[in-house]
Write a protein that holds these residues in place. Structure first.
Motif, PDB file in Angstrom:
ATOM      1  N   CYS D 178      -0.767  -8.832  -0.557  1.00 14.73           N
ATOM      2  CA  CYS D 178      -1.109  -7.798   0.431  1.00 14.73           C
ATOM      3  C   CYS D 178       0.140  -7.150   1.017  1.00 14.73           C
ATOM      4  O   CYS D 178       0.189  -5.927   1.199  1.00 14.73           O
ATOM      5  CB  CYS D 178      -1.979  -8.392   1.537  1.00 14.73           C
ATOM      6  N   ALA D 181       1.477  -4.613  -1.320  1.00 16.66           N
ATOM      7  CA  ALA D 181       0.661  -3.392  -1.302  1.00 16.66           C
ATOM      8  C   ALA D 181       0.947  -2.566  -0.052  1.00 16.66           C
ATOM      9  O   ALA D 181       1.054  -1.335  -0.108  1.00 16.66           O
ATOM     10  CB  ALA D 181      -0.818  -3.753  -1.377  1.00 16.66           C
ATOM     11  N   LEU D 182       1.085  -3.255   1.076  1.00 17.30           N
ATOM     12  CA  LEU D 182       1.286  -2.538   2.341  1.00 17.30           C
ATOM     13  C   LEU D 182       2.623  -1.817   2.410  1.00 17.30           C
ATOM     14  O   LEU D 182       2.793  -0.880   3.186  1.00 17.30           O
ATOM     15  CB  LEU D 182       1.188  -3.511   3.522  1.00 17.30           C
ATOM     16  N   GLN D 185       4.962   2.544  -1.036  1.00 17.27           N
ATOM     17  CA  GLN D 185       4.775   3.913  -0.538  1.00 17.27           C
ATOM     18  C   GLN D 185       4.022   4.811  -1.518  1.00 17.27           C
ATOM     19  O   GLN D 185       3.581   5.897  -1.144  1.00 17.27           O
ATOM     20  CB  GLN D 185       6.135   4.554  -0.209  1.00 17.27           C
ATOM     21  N   ARG D 186       3.892   4.390  -2.775  1.00 16.57           N
ATOM     22  CA  ARG D 186       3.136   5.222  -3.705  1.00 16.57           C
ATOM     23  C   ARG D 186       1.670   4.809  -3.792  1.00 16.57           C
ATOM     24  O   ARG D 186       0.897   5.386  -4.511  1.00 16.57           O
ATOM     25  CB  ARG D 186       3.798   5.179  -5.076  1.00 16.57           C
ATOM     26  N   ASN D 187       1.298   3.759  -3.056  1.00 12.05           N
ATOM     27  CA  ASN D 187      -0.102   3.370  -2.994  1.00 12.05           C
ATOM     28  C   ASN D 187      -0.645   3.783  -1.614  1.00 12.05           C
ATOM     29  O   ASN D 187      -0.326   4.860  -1.152  1.00 12.05           O
ATOM     30  CB  ASN D 187      -0.215   1.852  -3.211  1.00 12.05           C
ATOM     31  N   LYS D 188      -1.370   2.946  -0.966  1.00 14.74           N
ATOM     32  CA  LYS D 188      -2.025   3.295   0.300  1.00 14.74           C
ATOM     33  C   LYS D 188      -1.468   2.423   1.415  1.00 14.74           C
ATOM     34  O   LYS D 188      -2.154   1.516   1.904  1.00 14.74           O
ATOM     35  CB  LYS D 188      -3.522   3.053   0.144  1.00 14.74           C
ATOM     36  N   PRO D 189      -0.230   2.660   1.829  1.00 13.01           N
ATOM     37  CA  PRO D 189       0.360   1.793   2.851  1.00 13.01           C
ATOM     38  C   PRO D 189      -0.178   2.129   4.234  1.00 13.01           C
ATOM     39  O   PRO D 189      -0.813   3.172   4.419  1.00 13.01           O
ATOM     40  CB  PRO D 189       1.843   2.117   2.756  1.00 13.01           C
ATOM     41  N   ALA D 190       0.086   1.247   5.163  1.00 12.82           N
ATOM     42  CA  ALA D 190      -0.273   1.494   6.551  1.00 12.82           C
ATOM     43  C   ALA D 190       0.816   2.345   7.175  1.00 12.82           C
ATOM     44  O   ALA D 190       1.898   1.847   7.446  1.00 12.82           O
ATOM     45  CB  ALA D 190      -0.416   0.182   7.309  1.00 12.82           C
ATOM     46  N   ALA D 191       0.560   3.603   7.383  1.00 18.26           N
ATOM     47  CA  ALA D 191       1.584   4.501   7.906  1.00 18.26           C
ATOM     48  C   ALA D 191       1.391   4.727   9.394  1.00 18.26           C
ATOM     49  O   ALA D 191       0.512   4.149  10.018  1.00 18.26           O
ATOM     50  CB  ALA D 191       1.537   5.827   7.161  1.00 18.26           C
ATOM     51  N   GLY D 192       2.245   5.553   9.955  1.00 20.06           N
ATOM     52  CA  GLY D 192       2.079   5.981  11.337  1.00 20.06           C
ATOM     53  C   GLY D 192       2.321   4.898  12.366  1.00 20.06           C
ATOM     54  O   GLY D 192       1.721   4.902  13.429  1.00 20.06           O
ATOM     55  N   GLU D 195       1.970  -0.406  10.633  1.00 19.80           N
ATOM     56  CA  GLU D 195       2.314  -1.528   9.754  1.00 19.80           C
ATOM     57  C   GLU D 195       2.239  -2.870  10.470  1.00 19.80           C
ATOM     58  O   GLU D 195       1.634  -3.808   9.926  1.00 19.80           O
ATOM     59  CB  GLU D 195       3.720  -1.367   9.154  1.00 19.80           C
ATOM     60  N   VAL D 198      -1.317  -4.061  10.820  1.00 22.84           N
ATOM     61  CA  VAL D 198      -2.003  -4.369   9.564  1.00 22.84           C
ATOM     62  C   VAL D 198      -1.450  -5.656   8.954  1.00 22.84           C
ATOM     63  O   VAL D 198      -2.205  -6.467   8.405  1.00 22.84           O
ATOM     64  CB  VAL D 198      -1.903  -3.191   8.582  1.00 22.84           C
ATOM     65  N   VAL D 269      -0.408  -3.316 -10.430  1.00 24.78           N
ATOM     66  CA  VAL D 269      -0.435  -1.999  -9.781  1.00 24.78           C
ATOM     67  C   VAL D 269       0.921  -1.300  -9.817  1.00 24.78           C
ATOM     68  O   VAL D 269       1.056  -0.204 -10.348  1.00 24.78           O
ATOM     69  CB  VAL D 269      -0.927  -2.119  -8.317  1.00 24.78           C
ATOM     70  N   ASP D 295       6.177   9.879   5.946  1.00 21.47           N
ATOM     71  CA  ASP D 295       6.521   9.267   4.667  1.00 21.47           C
ATOM     72  C   ASP D 295       8.026   9.266   4.472  1.00 21.47           C
ATOM     73  O   ASP D 295       8.602   8.311   4.001  1.00 21.47           O
ATOM     74  CB  ASP D 295       5.878  10.053   3.527  1.00 21.47           C
TER      75      ASP D 295
END
Lengths: 311, 311, 311, 311
Positions: D178, D181-182, D185-192, D195, D198, D269, D295
């Motif tokens: 996990c 994955a988090l 940056q080319r997948n679905k990270p927790a932004a803003g 992080e 999450v 992935v 980003d």
């Protein structure tokens, strides 16, 4: 405007190297497999912990929260590659509404089935001693020490097949209705990287609200693969007989509910968004906004993925 | 500055095709209906699950969390179209403070009432067998197997009508005070797509903090429509007699509380924001900021919606 | 660079109309009052609900979550005007570290005290019938039906004053350490409008982790004002005698802990950030980043507020 | 492209003053120490509160949520300086996959060990009277009043060492999978800025899903340092004997699991992301996006930190 955008990006895509297209099916399939595996293993782990812990390590609320967080992590793991459906009813509904190519559907279903089966096997392995200790080694589907519910869903004693069918149709309809809203960039979507968490919260909510009748499968692949695993692993054919032959309901009802819920959202909200096409780019401020920052990225992602998924 | 912005955008709006204005009432009404339906169905589902599950499938905390998440999903479903009030007291307060045209109020109230009634009917259908099993088929408003509380609110035995009135005024005041703060772009609003979740958390908090006296209706339409449904569906006139004729309190007190709470926020905070108007656009950095990225979009949304709502 | 930024903005501020400076004290005081009132009323409401509900309407976990959410809403209500300290120990620590002018401290303390007192009176009013029903009208500080704990904190029977002093110093140190980290723009702050929620989660966490010894006041104004209210309202001088004269510990220990925790953060992390000043703007990418979008706004807010607070 | 980006920034870094490089090890070590201390103290505090509170101040769910929030706060405290590993298995895995220089590993492990030891001592101090009162002053590792589990993990009675080893490998694999994955940056990270939260939720989830077998250490440094503390502080050598000599399992299994989980994510992935290098900057819209706003900052942070960590 959306259509314009798509064709525009398609042209851009042509300028990319074709090499990545070669293994696109493998790429999407592996991501869908991995996110489904993570979601299922961690989700079923929550149930295993509660069942074998006899109230000491959680309750129904912790299963609701845990399964929702597992969905959120699944979306983080595969979200930008396969879309992280992790649910045959979601994939089916996406096909019906043109967001996934029909020829991609078998790949998604297969990845989800294999991942759910292997996740069930993993949780069986990790909780093998706990299950043996709790059940005395007697793997049963019903009764006070039943453990089959760790893996697949079973209806409450009072529930008829018709009642359960309605329950599953409605639960999946709510799921897809919310998912459609969450991905509608012209409404109030979860932006800023919060999508995975909000999708997880939808599942938390459905578990809290529509979970007691039959365990909220709302997902055919999530239910059948672990059920088959338990049939093989020692619970026997009771997993199919139990609940008056309940097993087919989570297979058939969710796809119907999914299309229903997504259709209702489209009919009540999405179709009525203000028309933006047929105008010059510069004349509509809203359009310019949409091309900004986070929105722009989100829109691009959606576009790129939909192009890829339709190949 | 806000007024300048509005007039500016109005001009821009005139350049848009008029076609979308035709069905604007239908568009807003459908969205308000759908978001209220989703919120009410999933919210009442949580109560149904807890009541019929006899402690096995949740408790008061899970109702608090579930109803709050249901509100959050409602905001995602209708937030950018109708504003997702889902609450007659919210709509009324928005009218009082000029954020919704008075002539729009009947549309909002009607959509909320119909949606709440149909949501009650849906939850009755989905939990029909569970309610029958739990209550033995005897639909009662009070007593150990009472089930009317799944749909509408009833006061605690110790509560007087005056005490309940204060409870509902204060609870709704807190709700609207927080909602005003959350939408105040010059204070500390929930940005980045997190608004729906934070609005939901306000409801979670009020349920945890002000829920035990009378079940925190804080919403006239949420309470009366399901109450009428239960009167028709088999619970009878007791739903109006119970609690010493409690039914009118959630109708009358919340609008009063809503205006009070929003007014307090305006009087204590909003009116005292630094004056930004009467100056050139370029000279104030704060103003420029507000036109950036997320803020810009948020501001534009608010502006657009307020223009639409006042038509 | 920060200093440069400040002086730069100061110049800009001079070009603003002076009118808003006139009532600046009133403006900040009203906001600090309102956010503290909201936080305290909703927070104490959670305790009132749990105590009078006798386990039916929540437990210690719901108090932890509820008080944290109440803090989050307080930050939304006053965050961008007064900074939403809502806690005398926070205001004191901000003064010690130069983030609040010392001459502002009495205003903050006064606003916090009045708000906490009135919030206690409000919750007493809203839960008057519930408290009467639960306690049989006998307002006691100790014993099986004690209700004074709804308003102020009391130590566990086993706790010595020394143990409680350490508990309060450590709890407040953890609070301020985390708050310092959350507002450190060169570390990993909660951006995107999520600050209020994350600040609330810090309080949730401290309640879960350091709540059982003495009820985690970690806030002198939060504790003394409701204590005085209960002394007046009928609980009598026992509220000061109880716990071996506990009342002064939440007054004295938190400011010490706050300075300690914030100092540790500064000593271990903040002082060691890479030096960015003394260089041209263009040569450091990190600096340019900080001027972007959300960060820029956040930095500007911080700067503006610190300028204002020091006036 | 990433490699290009790195070299580009390296050049930029050279233009910075070298002064901050001097104490870089101290800077990173202090941050890693402080974030680990905060996480461990607040996390173990949750367990202490539940154990000594005998069910009145929380349960296993509150430990799960509390430890997760403690991790989130740890990431806020040290995230942008040391990366806030707070876990020897995370640091080890980062080294294996080239995200941390091997020569940095001892520094991280040392900081984590000292911080965990001191956090255990702190919680022992803060809960000294509570532990004495609960246990009657008799510090035991097993039995009805055992308190050693406040500090280190112990397996369930049914668990074999092999079963526990699998449990720890799988739990840590899920954690690192996990986390990879988090941060992709080319997948679905927790932004803003989300992080830290999450990452905390990952730990909440693992506690809910894989916590009952052996208390989810999934972290060698988190487990051994407090265990050594308890051995010294009065629990004696039983902390090493208990659970059939369990103590070495949380030391050995997590690093294996971490590499396994991160490797699976890479294999399934990350390795399959579309190739973006070897093309001009302008020709790929996705690349331009990545340089935008949040980003861009995230990418830059990752890049800068990875450069620093490899020094």
């Amino acid at each position: 405007m959306k259509e314009q955008g798509v064709s525009q990006r398609k042209t851009v895509d042509v300028t990319r190297p074709k090499v990545w297209l070669r293994n696109e099916l493998l790429r999407v399939g592996l991501a869908e497999f991995l996110c489904t595996y993570v979601m299922m293993a961690l989700g079923m782990g929550c149930v295993a912990q509660v069942v074998t812990g006899q109230g000491e390590f959680g309750n129904f609320l912790s299963i609701n929260i845990g399964f929702g967080l597992a969905v959120a992590m699944g979306v983080h793991v595969g979200g930008n590659v396969s879309g992280a459906h992790m649910n045959g009813a979601v994939s089916f509904t996406m096909c019906v509404f043109g967001r996934l190519a029909w020829k991609r559907l078998p790949l998604y279903i297969l990845a989800q089935l294999i991942a759910s089966f292997l996740a069930a096997a993993t949780i069986y392995g990790v909780y093998y001693e706990a299950i043996s200790d709790y059940s005395g080694g007697n793997l049963t589907v019903t009764g006070p020490k039943a453990t089959a519910g760790i893996f697949a869903t079973y209806p409450a004693p009072y529930l008829s097949l018709m009642g359960g069918f309605i329950d599953q149709v409605f639960g999946t309809a709510m799921l897809l209705l919310c998912l459609m809203a969450l991905s509608d960039q012209r409404n109030k979507p979860a932006a800023g990287g919060g999508e995975p968490l909000v999708v997880g919260l939808v599942v938390v909510l459905i578990g809290m609200s529509l979970g007691s009748n039959s365990g909220y499968a709302i997902n055919p692949t999530r239910d059948i693969a672990p059920r088959v695993f338990t049939a093989i692993a020692g619970w026997g054919v009771d997993v199919f007989r139990s609940g008056n032959g309940w097993w087919w309901v989570p297979l058939v009802a969710p796809p119907i509910g999914g299309v229903l819920g997504a259709g209702v959202y489209k009919a009540f909200v999405e179709l009525h968004h203000r028309p933006l096409s047929g105008q010059g780019e510069e004349s509509i401020p809203l359009k310019k906004e949409e091309n900004n920052c986070a929105d722009r990225k989100a829109a691009e992602e959606v576009t790129l993925r939909s192009v890829i998924n339709k190949i």
